[in-house]
Design an enzyme around this catalytic site. Sequence first.
Site: not given
Ligand code: NAD
Length: 503
Positions: A185, A237, A242, A259, A293, A394
């Site tokens: 997804k 995310g 997480g 992650e 990230c 962040e």
């Molecule tokens: P997000 O947490 O908003 O969304 C990530 C994914 O999770 C999306 O597909 C979203 O639809 C889904 N999602 C949202 N709420 C959910 C829930 N309750 N249950 C299941 N799935 C859900 O993150 P974002 O804004 O898309 O991405 C940015 C974040 O990702 C930043 O914090 C960044 O640091 C992090 N990131 C981390 C890494 C790493 O390797 N550590 C790499 C890239 C991005």
Amino acid sequence: MSTTAPEPRLEFLESGPKLYIDGAFIETGASLETRNPATGAVLAEVPVAGQAEVDAAVAAASCAFEVWRSTSPVQRASLLWKLGDLVDEHLEELAVIEVLDNGKPIGEARAVDMALTAEIFRYYAGWTTKISGTVYPNSVGNVLTMGRREPIGVVAAITPWNFPLLEVAYKLGPALAAGCTVVVKPSELAPLSSLRLAQLIADAGFPPGVVNIIVGGPEVGAALVRHPDVRKIAFTGQTATGKTILRSSADDLKAVSLELGGKSPNIVFADADFDKALAGAFGGIFFNQGQACVAGSRLFAEAPVLDQLVEKLSTKASSIRLGHGLAPGTEMGPLISSSHRARVLSFIDSARGEGAEVVSGGAVAEVDGLDGGFFLEPTLITSVSNSMRVAQEEIFGPVLSVIPWTDPEELEHLANDVPYGLAAGIWTSDVPKALRLAERLEAGTVWINTYGMFDVAVPFGGRKESGFGKELGAEALEPYLQSKSIWLDLDAAPARAGQSVGR
Ligand code: NAD
């Protein structure tokens, strides 16, 4: 040089992107709009999964698991390799899709996102034939004790929008090599490259159901996390998401790898090669519009180089060429959405409110011909203390906070004094000093005299609230495998069940 660019017609977009379930491309009753962040215009209508599609995708992956786990490693390798080659063959198209959906400059989409995606599939193709078990020693007698490493089952891969396809590849490569099947997804904000990848997966000849790709927002992610037939969640995310996922997955104790976010220190010593450190501080924050990230968002500058560093960074930041990611010469694109830009601006306001000084940028950027785009001026903030909100949370945008330091012990404390532990950078000509500090930093990755380097063979992952689990390298296979101990009594005598001390 023009900031705008003609957008090519793409057959994939014109024919209407579709979900990919059990080897079929499907539409659903609902859809969402994805926008081009450079123009704000709607780019595509994408079908959205409901509970029925979540169930169908997981059912397909469950059925395919029996097929895929018994597909020979050599055959799995050949399919993964082919997929890597297909990504290369379609690299330009995939890069254009990523630029249109995410906003990043095309050069970065080609050289980073797509090149690494292809390499990941080929790298893990190599691993399929090298996942071996073991023979354990024992003190029981004439008994053979063996360890098998088996695929964990159906994986839900839930990914963010900042490196849309690459984040999917990080999970798909090792999961498929391990023998797992996957429901992907991608982020609802940039799902298109993943849906195009689905077509390449079909072209490569993967059996139906081995990979399924569905689109939707948090509710679709949550439905996957709740699904009883999903055995593992591979999530990238925000830290807050997480934590929610970890709590929901506790009900049936799914395996989870997370992650998450970062607030990485980038530390410059006065004895560093100044030009290299300057370039590393600059690229560390402004790459990918700061939406990384690993962004080196806290720049710790030792007092003797502070003023010079700030002056040069300010000049460089204010001359960054903003534009459409397809326009030649664009160095930085827009942020992903208007609401994300508003959030980033609120951090800049909070820094001002806490007494920091915005020395460069700090406002919405006006870009010729792109009035509807979500551009933000690259921003440099000084007089920041590590306790300010701008240094603790962040931001995920092109905003660099500069924090002066003089005392090395205090520096070490401040560098670690955030909830996150993803990455760090150190700039110095004193290598032993750098290695000592690298040992002390609470980060999954430390770059010395470089920043932001990645390689398929080098594991990457976080500590503290940046999550757990690894991506890339051999370590990334482990979350997709589970071990099983097998006991074989070699004695011809009647069974000895329960003879040894049990639990
Ligand atoms: P997000 O947490 O908003 O969304 C990530 C994914 O999770 C999306 O597909 C979203 O639809 C889904 N999602 C949202 N709420 C959910 C829930 N309750 N249950 C299941 N799935 C859900 O993150 P974002 O804004 O898309 O991405 C940015 C974040 O990702 C930043 O914090 C960044 O640091 C992090 N990131 C981390 C890494 C790493 O390797 N550590 C790499 C890239 C991005």
